[in-house]
Design an enzyme around this catalytic site. Sequence first.
Site, PDB file in Angstrom:
ATOM      1  N   ASP A   1       0.814  -1.232   0.016  1.00  0.00           N
ATOM      2  CA  ASP A   1       0.065  -0.097  -0.105  1.00  0.00           C
ATOM      3  C   ASP A   1       1.057   1.209  -0.104  1.00  0.00           C
ATOM      4  OD1 ASP A   1      -1.682   2.210   0.598  1.00  0.00           O
ATOM      5  OD2 ASP A   1      -2.710   1.115   2.127  1.00  0.00           O
TER       6      ASP A   1
ATOM      7  N   TYR B   1      -8.996  15.739  -2.577  1.00  0.00           N
ATOM      8  CA  TYR B   1      -8.599  15.087  -3.870  1.00  0.00           C
ATOM      9  C   TYR B   1      -7.743  16.254  -4.678  1.00  0.00           C
ATOM     10  CZ  TYR B   1      -7.640  12.501  -8.327  1.00  0.00           C
ATOM     11  OH  TYR B   1      -7.349  12.047  -9.653  1.00  0.00           O
TER      12      TYR B   1
END
Length: 253
Positions: free
Chosen positions: A60, A151
């Site tokens: 990850d 984002y």
Amino acid sequence: MPALPHSLHALVTGGGRGIGREIAAGLARAGVTVTVLGRDRATLDDAVAQGAAHFAVVADVADQAAVNAAIAQAAARQPIDILVANAGAAESAPFAKSDVALFRRMIDVNFMGVVHTIQAVLPSMRQRPYGRIVAVASTAGLKGYAYVSAYSAAKHAVVGLVRSLALELATTKVTVNAVCPGFTDTDLVAGSIENIMKKTGRSHEQAVAELAKHNPQGRLVSPAEVADTVLWLSGEGAGAITGQAIAVAGGEV
């Protein structure tokens, strides 16, 4: 296809699907040894089985220790000459409903994931005769969009990192650039389309049109168009291109 020196090794994060897989496949076709990194072993193994990559490592990108271990494993086979920091995630919400946890998730994956991978490959890359770092950002790193403030902030941070790091490395053989796609025909955007349909009751075609309207060409970008730009930046002919954030967005930016 751009000229790429023989015997290079590329690491592509988020390389199991979407834009990352297309980039990996393009590099492999150009004769580069490709390792894909991601969280889903099955997806990565499928990319290898289908010829889009040669090797796979699991991590990850938000987990620095896992990234360091995975990249050490990849580099033990062959030092890494090209890093494509592509892994990312997108969540949408009005700013008033975007809590600290949402901002942290977007920063951890989209920005710190890039930081972690660059920090893992750069010491060795600086010692080699060839180095390319390409971060896959977004047009959201060049402009704002409503309802994706977290984002967009993370992608703006990626562009700032690229511009600063390029100056630090300007006297080395390593270039650092960002590619900034507009809305692209991937499973990530498919999720956005489903979200639009669920929240607004629009049809699939209407939801696609809602995203495509941002592109003056009136369409979604293809993953291959993004990959071609990454391949060019990875090639020998792009040695003077560094610190750039190149939009692949049909003239949107």
